[in-house]
Enzyme design. Structure first.
Site, mmCIF file in Angstrom:
data_model
loop_
_atom_site.group_PDB
_atom_site.id
_atom_site.type_symbol
_atom_site.label_atom_id
_atom_site.label_comp_id
_atom_site.label_asym_id
_atom_site.label_seq_id
_atom_site.Cartn_x
_atom_site.Cartn_y
_atom_site.Cartn_z
ATOM 1 N N GLN A 1 0.749 -1.262 0.069
ATOM 2 C CA GLN A 1 0.080 0.280 0.021
ATOM 3 C C GLN A 1 0.888 1.350 -0.064
ATOM 4 O O GLN A 1 1.917 1.278 0.538
ATOM 5 C CB GLN A 1 -1.043 -0.169 1.144
ATOM 6 C CG GLN A 1 -0.580 -0.142 2.582
ATOM 7 C CD GLN A 1 -0.091 1.169 3.169
ATOM 8 O OE1 GLN A 1 -0.339 2.440 2.603
ATOM 9 N NE2 GLN A 1 0.521 1.034 4.313
ATOM 10 N N SER B 1 0.571 6.661 2.837
ATOM 11 C CA SER B 1 1.315 7.807 3.463
ATOM 12 C C SER B 1 2.471 8.423 2.669
ATOM 13 O O SER B 1 2.929 7.976 1.921
ATOM 14 C CB SER B 1 1.943 7.213 4.781
ATOM 15 O OG SER B 1 0.730 6.708 5.395
ATOM 16 N N SER C 1 3.781 -0.324 3.806
ATOM 17 C CA SER C 1 3.660 -1.726 4.115
ATOM 18 C C SER C 1 3.880 -2.966 3.126
ATOM 19 O O SER C 1 3.138 -2.621 1.839
ATOM 20 C CB SER C 1 2.362 -2.175 5.009
ATOM 21 O OG SER C 1 2.351 -1.371 6.024
ATOM 22 N N GLU D 1 -10.551 -1.571 5.956
ATOM 23 C CA GLU D 1 -9.267 -1.780 6.416
ATOM 24 C C GLU D 1 -9.473 -1.551 7.992
ATOM 25 O O GLU D 1 -8.857 -2.514 9.012
ATOM 26 C CB GLU D 1 -8.186 -0.751 6.071
ATOM 27 C CG GLU D 1 -6.977 -0.691 6.726
ATOM 28 C CD GLU D 1 -5.981 0.401 6.484
ATOM 29 O OE1 GLU D 1 -6.268 1.321 5.808
ATOM 30 O OE2 GLU D 1 -4.567 0.096 6.692
ATOM 31 N N ASN E 1 -5.361 5.903 16.470
ATOM 32 C CA ASN E 1 -6.545 5.850 17.201
ATOM 33 C C ASN E 1 -7.074 7.124 17.870
ATOM 34 O O ASN E 1 -8.305 7.241 18.004
ATOM 35 C CB ASN E 1 -5.885 4.913 18.656
ATOM 36 C CG ASN E 1 -6.461 3.624 18.386
ATOM 37 O OD1 ASN E 1 -6.498 3.101 17.203
ATOM 38 N ND2 ASN E 1 -5.955 2.758 19.404
ATOM 39 N N GLU E 2 -6.400 8.393 17.621
ATOM 40 C CA GLU E 2 -6.795 9.676 17.651
ATOM 41 C C GLU E 2 -7.699 9.978 16.661
ATOM 42 O O GLU E 2 -9.020 10.703 17.174
ATOM 43 C CB GLU E 2 -5.776 10.646 18.051
ATOM 44 C CG GLU E 2 -4.869 10.684 18.970
ATOM 45 C CD GLU E 2 -4.021 9.454 19.186
ATOM 46 O OE1 GLU E 2 -3.641 8.849 18.021
ATOM 47 O OE2 GLU E 2 -3.535 9.200 20.380
#
Lengths: 382, 344
Positions: A125, A128, A160, A244, A363-364
């Site tokens: 992928q 980013s 990744s 995802e 997680n934020e």
């Protein structure tokens, strides 16, 4: 309300269990984040495909079994319970394939899916960028129009699988962000060995070159490798990151198997008088069961026409925190410093679990989504 | 596999919810705390007439059960409304007595269960291994107590002679009573009574877990609403990430406790029930702490109705099984350790 599977699903389970018992490698494969391990895992994907278990939820014409969500989750449960290897094809099967089913052309599906199922093409992928992590809308890498395709320029990072993979999928800027940063992005796939691609592996916290930086300088992508309409990349990618975060990335079977291993470890290794550790083992058992049941409820809603939606953010925060807590408990059961010094499975698993709260949308960001979409809180300062 | 409540299960819970929403439960809670049980008992009789307790007992005694999923779904609504009184204890007493059918104490089942299920009478309950207090024994018509030797005692009420002292709880609407030793009428004795008591204990733990879920939902709903309205620094406090994340974590805990409660209701397995109680009790108490923090000083006052749920969460978390007790049950008899791969 019930938790029993019909006989035909149990028959499917028995078939999977039987095949896995006969085919799962007896010895652990080397880490798929090494060249040697990558090759070994590719062979495992081919073997899975030969049994038609590599992409059970896909239609048969592309190499799957047309399994519904219930069967797919049952298969995953058996897969992890059997101690089968991690999936090197996960990025492609879990992220790109759902996008192709929703937005790809028949030609793209026929061309890209079967080699993915066979493990011949392993996908990385490329979301980013150095200045764009969870905030994908600020992507800068661009695709410029040429006569019969596009030329890619710029840099991707934290990709990744990219150190060893064959191809990659990602978002590129193809137009001005006219009416907002989400505009003018295009979803396309490219060859990691094409001229103009430089792959620089990045050593991860666990010492493995599990992801890489990609430097792109005039990489040619033909028109047929654009997924969906140019400029619509954001919308198309969002459907993939939705899956995802949700059911596709972390099936309950994985955590049930890990909780069972932890339970076995506690029964053999722990001081029965240590009730503090016992309580943490109990929390791990309850957490795995909660995650399994939450997933079954979500599957039931989807089977009745519902959407995973923002609930997948609940799912992501839960499993990433759970995975870390489970591995911390295992290390404490093994005896702290000694366990951390030994390069064993639990220590490796702990290192990997540290990434959970960071990747696939931090997680934020997930908590913002939960608060805004499920609790109706106003958008505001991050 | 259809792990969602059925239409009928949802309808039953919705009916209980509507009934409770139409009553002024907060006023009944405040009266109950002051020792005036009349408003609460009025709501109670309406709930019984609407069939709240029917899923706890078989048809022979005026019930419709046993239907633990239905009763658990209704108990979420009891928690959401903040209903006072020994609801869990009355339902569990009906379970206990129904189980004595055909054995010692079969007469007791016929004598008491219909009155509990449809008659609007309330019961407190003490079981071996449970807490030492009989909840609201001074408000209930009956108090049933099983001792360690397997004797089932019945005390008459509503102010049973057996009550030695009523204590104050962190939740003033919960009135734990100490019973005087001995006394009461022995209805039955023997291993059958102990087996029935174990089943009733599992129901009590399950129903308390469901009630916790409703308490947590009520706290979260009120707190999210407050965070949308209350402004500081020129914007709703719900726009601040620190507030958002705390509320998101509260929702997370409740949403992952919910399926444990349903699974426990389906199986009534002791370890699954303990898991549900552990998760739901923790989620509700966490919701209370979040509610207090987000409300600030106004949340620390008695005048706000929020306090009715705030003070309920912690005692409920510990009622019918503290977290420590529940974890011990899970670790001791977890039914899902079936995959037994070797330790690494």
């Amino acid at each position: 309300m019930d938790l029993t599977h019909p006989p035909e699903v149990e028959a499917f389970r028995a078939e999977a269990r039987d095949w896995l018992a006969r085919n799962v490698p007896a010895a652990l494969l080397p880490s798929l984040e090494t060249a040697e391990g990558f090759a070994a895992h590719r062979e495992w994907e081919a073997r899975l495909y030969a049994g038609r278990w590599s992409a059970v939820s896909w239609p048969r014409e592309y190499g799957g079994r047309g399994a519904d969500l219930e069967r797919w989750l049952v298969f995953e449960e058996e897969y992890w319970a059997a101690g089968a290897p991690a999936r090197v094809s996960q990025n492609g099967i879990g992220l790109l394939a759902p996008t192709l089913f929703d937005h790809g052309t028949p030609e793209q599906r026929e061309r890209l899916l079967p080699p993915m199922a066979r493990g011949e093409q392993v996908w990385a992928q490329a979301w980013s960028e150095p200045e764009a992590g969870s905030d994908l809308a600020s992507l800068r890498a661009r695709a410029e129009r040429t006569a019969d395709g596009w030329l890619l320029y710029g840099q991707k990072t934290w990709s990744s699988r990219a150190a060893f993979a064959d191809r990659a999928f990602g978002l590129f800027r193809t137009g001005a962000a006219a009416s907002g940063p989400h505009q003018g992005l295009t979803y396309l796939v490219f060859d990691l060995r094409a001229p103009g691609v430089e792959v620089r592996p990045i050593g991860r916290l666990d010492g493995k070159p599990a992801f890489a930086e990609l430097f792109l300088d005039g990489v040619f992508v033909p028109d047929r490798d654009v997924i969906g309409e140019p400029g619509q990349g954001w919308r198309i990618a969002m459907s993939a990151t939705g899956s995802e975060r949700g059911l596709a990335l972390r099936s309950p079977g994985r955590f049930l198997a890990a909780a069972d291993r932890l339970y076995a470890l506690w029964r053999t290794a722990a001081d029965p008088a240590d009730t503090a550790l016992r309580d943490r083992v109990a929390d791990a058992l309850v957490g795995a069961r909660a995650y399994e049941l939450f997933t079954w409820a979500a599957a039931a809603r989807i089977a009745e026409g519902g959407q995973a939606g923002a609930e997948s953010s609940l799912n992501k925060v839960f499993w990433s925190q759970y995975d870390l807590a489970l591995h911390e408990t295992a290390l404490d059961l093994l005896g702290g410093a000694e366990a951390e010094l030994i390069d064993g499975e639990w220590a490796q698993g702990w290192l990997f679990s540290l990434a959970g709260p960071i990747y696939a949308g931090t997680n934020e960001i997930q908590r913002d989504i939960i608060a805004e979409r499920l609790l109706g809180l106003p958008k505001g300062r991050r | 596999m259809r792990f969602l409540p059925t239409e009928e299960q949802t309808d039953f819970a919705r009916a209980v919810r509507a009934l409770l929403a139409a009553a002024d439960v907060p006023a009944a809670v405040r009266a109950w705390s002051a020792g005036d049980f009349a408003p609460g008992r009025t709501v109670w009789r309406r709930l019984a007439a609407a069939g709240l307790f029917a899923p706890a007992a078989p048809e022979a005694y005026g019930g419709a059960g046993p239907l633990p999923v239905e009763l658990a779904a209704a108990m979420v609504e009891v928690g959401r409304a903040g209903m006072p009184g020994p609801v869990v204890e009355t339902a569990s007493a009906a379970v206990l007595l129904s189980r004595l059918e055909g054995g010692p104490g079969g007469e007791a089942a016929a004598r008491f269960v219909p009155r509990l299920v449809a008659g609007g009478e309330a019961a407190s309950l003490l079981l071996p291994g449970g807490g030492p207090y009989a909840l609201d024994a001074d408000a209930a018509e009956h108090c049933f107590a099983v001792d360690a030797a397997g004797r089932l005692h019945a005390y008459g009420g509503p102010h049973p002679a057996g009550v030695a002292a009523v204590l104050r709880s962190a939740d003033p609407a919960r009135r734990p009573a100490r019973l005087a030793p001995g006394g009461g009428e022995v209805l039955a004795a023997g291993p059958g009574v102990l087996a029935a008591a174990r089943a009733a204990g599992d129901w009590a733990r399950l129903l308390t877990a469901a009630q916790c879920l409703g308490v947590g939902e009520a706290l979260l709903e009120r707190t999210a609403r407050y965070a949308r309205q209350r402004t500081q620094f020129g914007m709703p406090i719900g726009a601040f990430q620190a507030v958002k994340h705390r509320l998101a974590d509260t929702l997370l805990a409740l949403e992952f406790a919910r399926p444990l409660v349903w699974a426990a209701a389906l199986s009534l397995d002791a370890a699954e029930v303990a898991a549900a109680k552990l998760a739901a009790g923790g989620a509700a108490y966490g919701a209370a702490l979040t509610a207090l923090q987000v409300h600030g000083a106004i949340g620390y006052t008695e005048e706000l109705d929020l306090s009715l749920w705030l003070r309920k969460a912690r005692p409920l978390r510990d009622a019918w099984g503290t977290p420590r007790e529940c974890r011990a049950v899970v670790a001791g008899s977890w039914p899902h350790a079936r995959r037994g791969t070797p330790a690494t």
